[in-house]
Design a protein around this motif. Structure first.
Motif, short mmCIF file in Angstrom:
data_model
loop_
_atom_site.label_atom_id
_atom_site.label_comp_id
_atom_site.label_asym_id
_atom_site.label_seq_id
_atom_site.Cartn_x
_atom_site.Cartn_y
_atom_site.Cartn_z
N GLN A 50 -67.55 30.15 -66.52
CA GLN A 50 -66.34 30.70 -65.93
C GLN A 50 -65.16 30.26 -66.79
OE1 GLN A 50 -64.23 29.59 -61.95
NE2 GLN A 50 -65.99 30.88 -61.42
N THR A 105 -64.16 36.80 -61.87
CA THR A 105 -64.43 35.94 -60.74
C THR A 105 -63.17 35.68 -59.93
OG1 THR A 105 -64.12 34.01 -62.15
CG2 THR A 105 -66.36 34.77 -61.83
N SER A 106 -62.02 35.90 -60.49
CA SER A 106 -60.76 35.84 -59.75
C SER A 106 -59.69 36.38 -60.66
CB SER A 106 -60.43 34.40 -59.34
OG SER A 106 -59.94 33.68 -60.44
N THR A 132 -59.78 34.10 -63.96
CA THR A 132 -61.02 33.70 -64.62
C THR A 132 -61.90 34.90 -64.89
OG1 THR A 132 -62.16 33.29 -62.53
CG2 THR A 132 -61.03 31.41 -63.55
N ARG A 141 -58.27 29.66 -56.26
CA ARG A 141 -58.11 30.58 -57.38
C ARG A 141 -59.43 30.96 -58.02
NH1 ARG A 141 -53.87 27.38 -60.98
NH2 ARG A 141 -55.34 25.74 -60.39
N SER A 142 -60.45 30.13 -57.87
CA SER A 142 -61.75 30.42 -58.47
C SER A 142 -62.83 29.68 -57.71
CB SER A 142 -61.76 29.98 -59.95
OG SER A 142 -61.67 28.57 -60.05
N SER A 143 -64.09 30.09 -57.91
CA SER A 143 -65.20 29.41 -57.26
C SER A 143 -65.37 28.00 -57.81
CB SER A 143 -66.49 30.21 -57.46
OG SER A 143 -66.73 30.47 -58.83
#
Length: 406
Positions: free
Chosen positions: A58, A81-82, A85, A167-169
């Protein structure tokens, strides 16, 4: 000799030396600008066809100026992913080979400095992850303090989730690990487990939450739902979230916990918040009999009381402390059965305790630990102390025709 000539010569030598030293200063010749780096936030490893390994990373995408969003779908058509990212993947014979091939697909130099999460897919974990950990520990790029997880299904799918709150995983998984609601294991911790006397390890198990009906299936988050047990770097079993709580008690890793019980003094429930917990392992060898006494001391607060029990009464408080101690012991017993009696995996650090207490005898017996561990007798001594019971209890509602006392 002309007066002052020696001093002038000394100043000339000092000036020349200073000039030479300036030439040796590194300056900024090897600087790395952010715009030249592919910043990894998280990495996922999955089993590919044959003996290949798939590396998915990522990558952080800086937002552009002028109010324009340069992340997300602007990542060359790849799955985002967001908003900040993107995901990139490569396959290789080893993790090092996969990373080299990944670099070939990127215009920027791979940078691991912000990579705080490693996720291993279930299929790869069942085959073994020691070889991949070897690369992570040897290469100067990946962080040894990064959090480790094993996921249900593929790690790549976990990294493509779009968490609603973060914001992201990668950021979501990192925050969950810091919350201490389950196991918290770094790459360094796991490597130490693999070379420990026990040779067994436990890692947090994560799954994807179902998305809201009618929304994007990826618009959801992953969550910790138990722990995976590994022997010699291979996944051999699983314990659920409730058993993981008992494991944390045994490993002296309880940071935040709430215990709810139904007291025998009355109807209703009482919830206790654990303020402080300390666990000691006391090993004992008597002939051919090996045993461990687990001594636990806790300090607790009453945070909810749905009974009409008078908690100020010292006799009631003493009784509740005994019941709370018994509940903690019950949770620990639940965590012991499956790993010890069925999997023969010492994830409780019993081997380390015996090694420290009986170093000479351990040298002779350590090769038999796997067959001796299931026979180790475990005694639990739990002592809970209620620090605060609260000032008042909300009483049950009165009938409408009842007159309240003045």
């Amino acid at each position: 000799m002309v007066p002052g000539v020696g001093w002038k010569r000394l100043r000339l030598v000092m000036t020349a030396s200073a000039a030479l030293l300036l030439l040796l200063l590194p300056g900024c010749w090897d600087r790395k600008e952010v715009n030249d780096l592919a910043i990894i936030m998280a990495a996922g490893l999955d089993k590919a066809e044959g003996r290949l390994v798939k590396l998915s990373v990522q990558l952080f995408v800086p937002r552009g100026g002028g109010g324009q969003d340069s992340g997300g779908s602007g990542g060359g058509g790849k799955t985002p992913t967001s908003g900040q990212t993107i995901l990139r993947s490569a396959t290789g014979y080893t993790l090092a080979d996969a990373m080299t091939k990944l670099q070939e697909k990127l215009s920027r130099r791979i940078f691991w400095g912000h990579g705080e999460v490693f996720v291993f897919g279930e299929a790869l974990a069942r085959e073994g992850i020691r070889e991949n950990i070897d690369f992570i520990m040897r290469d100067p790029g990946p962080r040894e303090r990064a959090e480790m997880f094993i996921c249900k299904g593929r790690a790549q799918d976990i990294l493509t989730l779009l968490p609603p709150l973060e914001r992201s995983s990668a950021e979501s998984l990192r925050e969950m690990a810091r919350s201490q609601t389950g196991l918290k294991v770094t790459v360094k911790d796991f490597a130490e487990m693999l070379v420990s006397d026990a040779g067994a390890a436990a890692l947090p198990w994560i799954e994807a939450l179902p998305a809201q009906p009618g929304s994007d299936p990826k618009r959801t988050d992953a969550y910790i739902n138990g722990s995976v047990i590994l022997k010699k770097d291979r996944m051999v079993g699983f314990i659920d979230d409730r058993m993981t709580r008992g494991l944390l008690w045994l490993r002296d890793e309880v940071e935040a916990a709430t215990v709810t019980l139904a007291p025998k003094e009355g109807k209703g429930l009482i919830s206790f918040k654990i303020l402080d917990s300390r666990t000691k392992l006391l090993p004992l060898i008597e002939g051919d009999r090996w045993s461990v006494t687990v001594r636990i001391q806790t300090e607790d607060d009453v945070i909810q009381n749905t009974t009409n029990i008078n908690l100020v009464d010292p006799k009631v408080t003493e009784s509740l402390e005994k019941q709370l101690s018994a509940e903690i012991e019950k949770r620990i017993r639940m965590a012991l059965v499956h790993p010890q009696k069925e999997l023969h995996a010492d994830i409780f650090n019993f081997a380390e305790a015996f090694h420290r207490r009986y170093p000479q005898l351990w040298k002779k017996e350590k090769h038999r630990w796997e067959e001796r561990f299931p026979q180790v007798e475990v005694r639990i001594e739990s002592r809970a102390r209620i620090v605060r019971t609260g000032m008042a209890t909300v009483q049950a509602s009165r009938p409408k025709n009842e007159v309240k006392p003045k």
